[in-house]
Design a protein around this motif. Structure first.
Motif, PDB file in Angstrom:
ATOM      1  N   ALA A 238      21.406 -19.389  45.942  1.00 55.79           N
ATOM      2  CA  ALA A 238      20.694 -18.112  45.867  1.00 55.79           C
ATOM      3  C   ALA A 238      19.625 -18.045  44.793  1.00 55.79           C
ATOM      4  O   ALA A 238      18.809 -17.119  44.790  1.00 55.79           O
ATOM      5  CB  ALA A 238      21.693 -16.973  45.662  1.00 55.79           C
ATOM      6  N   SER A 239      19.582 -18.997  43.858  1.00 55.94           N
ATOM      7  CA  SER A 239      18.517 -19.008  42.862  1.00 55.94           C
ATOM      8  C   SER A 239      17.547 -20.166  43.085  1.00 55.94           C
ATOM      9  O   SER A 239      16.665 -20.399  42.264  1.00 55.94           O
ATOM     10  CB  SER A 239      19.097 -19.097  41.440  1.00 55.94           C
ATOM     11  N   GLY A 240      17.713 -20.891  44.188  1.00 54.63           N
ATOM     12  CA  GLY A 240      16.863 -22.039  44.468  1.00 54.63           C
ATOM     13  C   GLY A 240      15.538 -21.645  45.100  1.00 54.63           C
ATOM     14  O   GLY A 240      15.215 -20.462  45.244  1.00 54.63           O
ATOM     15  N   GLY A 241      14.772 -22.654  45.492  1.00 54.44           N
ATOM     16  CA  GLY A 241      13.449 -22.393  46.038  1.00 54.44           C
ATOM     17  C   GLY A 241      13.467 -21.489  47.251  1.00 54.44           C
ATOM     18  O   GLY A 241      12.654 -20.580  47.386  1.00 54.44           O
ATOM     19  N   LEU A 242      14.410 -21.716  48.169  1.00 57.20           N
ATOM     20  CA  LEU A 242      14.521 -20.900  49.373  1.00 57.20           C
ATOM     21  C   LEU A 242      15.416 -19.686  49.142  1.00 57.20           C
ATOM     22  O   LEU A 242      15.067 -18.558  49.491  1.00 57.20           O
ATOM     23  CB  LEU A 242      15.076 -21.772  50.511  1.00 57.20           C
ATOM     24  N   SER A 262      25.397 -22.739  41.599  1.00 58.97           N
ATOM     25  CA  SER A 262      26.123 -23.923  41.138  1.00 58.97           C
ATOM     26  C   SER A 262      26.377 -23.951  39.634  1.00 58.97           C
ATOM     27  O   SER A 262      27.033 -24.870  39.143  1.00 58.97           O
ATOM     28  CB  SER A 262      25.361 -25.189  41.537  1.00 58.97           C
ATOM     29  N   ASN A 263      25.874 -22.946  38.893  1.00 59.20           N
ATOM     30  CA  ASN A 263      26.198 -22.884  37.467  1.00 59.20           C
ATOM     31  C   ASN A 263      25.902 -21.486  36.939  1.00 59.20           C
ATOM     32  O   ASN A 263      25.289 -20.650  37.634  1.00 59.20           O
ATOM     33  CB  ASN A 263      25.439 -23.958  36.662  1.00 59.20           C
ATOM     34  N   GLN A 264      26.319 -21.231  35.716  1.00 61.45           N
ATOM     35  CA  GLN A 264      26.187 -19.893  35.138  1.00 61.45           C
ATOM     36  C   GLN A 264      24.733 -19.529  34.844  1.00 61.45           C
ATOM     37  O   GLN A 264      24.360 -18.358  34.897  1.00 61.45           O
ATOM     38  CB  GLN A 264      27.026 -19.798  33.856  1.00 61.45           C
ATOM     39  N   ARG A 265      23.920 -20.516  34.517  1.00 58.42           N
ATOM     40  CA  ARG A 265      22.499 -20.232  34.284  1.00 58.42           C
ATOM     41  C   ARG A 265      21.861 -19.636  35.538  1.00 58.42           C
ATOM     42  O   ARG A 265      21.103 -18.666  35.478  1.00 58.42           O
ATOM     43  CB  ARG A 265      21.785 -21.514  33.873  1.00 58.42           C
ATOM     44  N   LYS A 266      22.187 -20.225  36.690  1.00 60.20           N
ATOM     45  CA  LYS A 266      21.647 -19.717  37.947  1.00 60.20           C
ATOM     46  C   LYS A 266      22.263 -18.373  38.316  1.00 60.20           C
ATOM     47  O   LYS A 266      21.593 -17.529  38.912  1.00 60.20           O
ATOM     48  CB  LYS A 266      21.858 -20.755  39.048  1.00 60.20           C
ATOM     49  N   ALA A 267      23.514 -18.178  37.933  1.00 60.52           N
ATOM     50  CA  ALA A 267      24.143 -16.881  38.165  1.00 60.52           C
ATOM     51  C   ALA A 267      23.428 -15.780  37.394  1.00 60.52           C
ATOM     52  O   ALA A 267      23.217 -14.671  37.907  1.00 60.52           O
ATOM     53  CB  ALA A 267      25.618 -16.943  37.759  1.00 60.52           C
ATOM     54  N   GLU A 268      23.041 -16.063  36.154  1.00 61.35           N
ATOM     55  CA  GLU A 268      22.335 -15.071  35.352  1.00 61.35           C
ATOM     56  C   GLU A 268      20.984 -14.714  35.956  1.00 61.35           C
ATOM     57  O   GLU A 268      20.548 -13.553  35.905  1.00 61.35           O
ATOM     58  CB  GLU A 268      22.148 -15.584  33.922  1.00 61.35           C
ATOM     59  N   VAL A 269      20.303 -15.693  36.552  1.00 57.89           N
ATOM     60  CA  VAL A 269      19.033 -15.407  37.216  1.00 57.89           C
ATOM     61  C   VAL A 269      19.251 -14.458  38.388  1.00 57.89           C
ATOM     62  O   VAL A 269      18.484 -13.515  38.599  1.00 57.89           O
ATOM     63  CB  VAL A 269      18.360 -16.714  37.681  1.00 57.89           C
ATOM     64  N   CYS A 270      20.312 -14.675  39.154  1.00 50.48           N
ATOM     65  CA  CYS A 270      20.606 -13.779  40.279  1.00 50.48           C
ATOM     66  C   CYS A 270      20.924 -12.367  39.794  1.00 50.48           C
ATOM     67  O   CYS A 270      20.500 -11.375  40.401  1.00 50.48           O
ATOM     68  CB  CYS A 270      21.768 -14.332  41.104  1.00 50.48           C
ATOM     69  N   ILE A 279      28.995 -15.837  43.252  1.00 50.64           N
ATOM     70  CA  ILE A 279      30.073 -16.823  43.250  1.00 50.64           C
ATOM     71  C   ILE A 279      29.529 -18.137  42.700  1.00 50.64           C
ATOM     72  O   ILE A 279      28.594 -18.717  43.266  1.00 50.64           O
ATOM     73  CB  ILE A 279      30.637 -17.035  44.670  1.00 50.64           C
ATOM     74  N   ASP A 280      30.098 -18.587  41.610  1.00 45.56           N
ATOM     75  CA  ASP A 280      29.739 -19.886  41.023  1.00 45.56           C
ATOM     76  C   ASP A 280      30.667 -20.929  41.636  1.00 45.56           C
ATOM     77  O   ASP A 280      31.816 -21.072  41.230  1.00 45.56           O
ATOM     78  CB  ASP A 280      29.891 -19.837  39.503  1.00 45.56           C
ATOM     79  N   ILE A 444       7.806 -11.392  37.278  1.00 48.94           N
ATOM     80  CA  ILE A 444       7.028 -12.610  37.537  1.00 48.94           C
ATOM     81  C   ILE A 444       7.547 -13.769  36.700  1.00 48.94           C
ATOM     82  O   ILE A 444       7.592 -14.909  37.169  1.00 48.94           O
ATOM     83  CB  ILE A 444       5.538 -12.345  37.239  1.00 48.94           C
ATOM     84  N   ASN A 445       7.951 -13.484  35.461  1.00 51.08           N
ATOM     85  CA  ASN A 445       8.399 -14.536  34.552  1.00 51.08           C
ATOM     86  C   ASN A 445       9.903 -14.778  34.577  1.00 51.08           C
ATOM     87  O   ASN A 445      10.425 -15.553  33.768  1.00 51.08           O
ATOM     88  CB  ASN A 445       7.971 -14.179  33.108  1.00 51.08           C
ATOM     89  N   ARG A 446      10.600 -14.167  35.505  1.00 49.96           N
ATOM     90  CA  ARG A 446      12.069 -14.193  35.489  1.00 49.96           C
ATOM     91  C   ARG A 446      12.634 -15.605  35.597  1.00 49.96           C
ATOM     92  O   ARG A 446      13.664 -15.925  35.002  1.00 49.96           O
ATOM     93  CB  ARG A 446      12.586 -13.339  36.642  1.00 49.96           C
ATOM     94  N   PHE A 447      11.974 -16.469  36.327  1.00 50.23           N
ATOM     95  CA  PHE A 447      12.504 -17.834  36.546  1.00 50.23           C
ATOM     96  C   PHE A 447      11.983 -18.840  35.550  1.00 50.23           C
ATOM     97  O   PHE A 447      12.350 -19.999  35.591  1.00 50.23           O
ATOM     98  CB  PHE A 447      12.178 -18.295  37.972  1.00 50.23           C
ATOM     99  N   ARG A 448      11.089 -18.434  34.676  1.00 54.89           N
ATOM    100  CA  ARG A 448      10.485 -19.370  33.729  1.00 54.89           C
ATOM    101  C   ARG A 448      11.527 -19.913  32.756  1.00 54.89           C
ATOM    102  O   ARG A 448      12.375 -19.171  32.258  1.00 54.89           O
ATOM    103  CB  ARG A 448       9.380 -18.666  32.933  1.00 54.89           C
TER     104      ARG A 448
END
Length: 448
Positions: A238-242, A262-270, A279-280, A444-448
């Motif tokens: 859910a935080s990947g390119g697609l 797949s990890n907590q960093r990506k969970a925080e972005v979501c 779900i991690d 705009i900068n959320r994924f930086r």
């Protein structure tokens, strides 16, 4: 070396705020330009290796290539920035087959298609840039227009494509099944691939959404996909390119995304995007396969129970599928009765296995989608230009280091989209609406 003087003049003219179509059209075209390529002579270099062991940095090159001729209905684009999609990873690994077969089969179709059948393939299915030239029959676009391009190219000589252009037997993905893609200083596209660039985004930000945003739009929103309403939607990656665009589209449409990461960093972005159900899968150690040949239905059930915990006891109406083999059995299982599994890719393998009892007895359906038609791509881009959907660019590489960008995507060490600067000499250029940008800068900068 490429014709750097002509390219510099084109770049300077395109950056002038008061440039006119006549200004751009009057400038001479360079004879050559730099482009990211794979070579036909290298297609066997990874023979016998697994996908995980293949290194795209060994197959990808930056070459000086001649500027192609502009044909009827086409446009030549000065590419300011591009981005990396998984089809570039596939191309660089020569799997599931070398892309030169696509170029060879394109050649007999049209006389102008012979230009595409070359010993090198210029990759890339996204761009943001400036129109340099248009061919005969192009009336809507003119030199100097700031545009992005979607990646569907069609001929529409067959009636099958006139209800939905993706049903045209001659449809192809530009920069993957055709030559002269967007990972280059100059690209060749059909005029009906062009769309307006979002005025509040930089070149590199504007180049990121095209393929993935359009794909997610058709997959989730369009009547050709899942026709999403206010549903529960399971989104893999859910935080990947697609997946990052699927998550945004679900939230914008009033749906409830259940984000798998797949990890907590990506969970925080979501969470930052506004998703509440996350779900991690690594932390919870889901193992849908006991071994290479055997799936584990107990893990499907455990995963389904975890989903219901996050939705207040409800199963998901829609599963947004793209990993393929690794997850497809679980996806079919966890969809609710009458639910939809909509799939557009198979990044973990093309041979899917699932228990058909959970499909036929529970009246579920599997829908295949592939990129988007022009109307769907236009609507997806409109949401970007209106500031409803945000670019998920996380990092940007100069053209000289493009192979590292592709390597990052292959190894899944990125999040969101990875950009590549082409003619743009630095990040941050191309913004025309500073006021609108200021209103959306955090997103705009959320994924930086």
């Amino acid at each position: 070396m490429p014709d750097s003087h002509a390219l510099s003049e084109l770049l300077a003219a395109s950056r002038a705020p008061d440039h006119t179509p006549e200004d751009i059209a009057a400038l001479p075209l360079p004879e050559s330009f730099r482009a990211v390529t794979v070579h036909k002579e290298d297609t066997e270099m990874f023979r016998g290796m697994t996908s995980a062991d293949k290194d795209p940095r060994k197959s990808l090159c930056v070459d000086e290539v001649p500027v192609p001729e502009v044909g009827p209905g086409e446009a030549l684009i000065a590419v300011m920035a591009s981005s990396v999609n998984y089809n570039t990873v596939w191309s660089s690994l020569f799997e599931p087959m070398p892309t030169f077969g696509f170029l060879e089969r394109y050649r007999p179709h049209l006389a102008v298609a012979a230009r595409h059948d070359l010993p090198y393939h210029i990759l890339g299915s996204d761009l943001a840039g400036v129109v340099l030239r248009t061919g005969p029959g192009v009336n809507v676009w003119a030199p100097g227009d700031e545009i992005v391009a979607h990646c569907l190219t069609v001929e529409l000589e067959n009636p099958d494509g006139h209800d939905d252009t993706l049903l045209d037997p001659a449809q192809r993905i530009w920069g993957f099944e055709t030559n002269f893609g967007g990972l280059a200083e100059i690209a060749l596209v059909k005029a009906n691939q062009l769309m307006p660039k979002a005025a509040h985004l930089t070149w590199e930000e504007a180049a990121a959404p095209g393929l993935v945003n359009s794909t997610a739009y058709r997959q989730l929103v369009s009547r050709n996909g899942a026709g999403m309403k206010q549903h529960n939607v399971l989104i893999w990656g859910a935080s990947g390119g697609l997946g990052s665009y699927a998550t945004q589209l679900a939230l914008a449409g009033g749906a409830n995304p259940v984000c798998v990461v797949s990890n907590q960093r990506k969970a925080e972005v979501c969470r930052a995007m506004g998703a509440g159900a996350i779900i991690d899968r690594s932390a919870e150690d889901y193992r849908f396969w006991s071994d290479e040949q055997t799936q584990n239905p107990r893990e499907w059930k455990r995963f389904g129970a975890r989903i219901r915990e996050s939705t207040g006891g409800e199963d998901v109406d829609i599963v947004f599928e793209h990993p393929g083999r690794e997850t497809f059995g679980a996806s079919v299982y966890v969809a609710r009765r009458g639910g939809t599994i909509v799939t557009c890719a198979s990044t973990s393998g093309y041979r899917h296995e699932f228990d058909n009892r959970y499909l036929w007895m529970h009246l579920k359906r599997i829908v295949g989608t592939h990129f988007a038609n022009y109307r769907e791509a236009w609507e997806a881009n409109r949401l970007v230009t209106k500031g409803k959907i945000y670019s998920t660019l996380s990092c940007t590489y100069p053209l000289a280091f493009f192979a590292l960008a592709v390597h990052d995507v292959h190894r899944n060490v990125h999040q969101g989209k990875v950009g590549v600067l082409c003619l743009a000499p630095m990040e941050g250029l191309g913004v025309r609406d500073e006021e609108m940008r200021a209103q959306h800068l955090d997103a705009i900068n959320r994924f930086r």
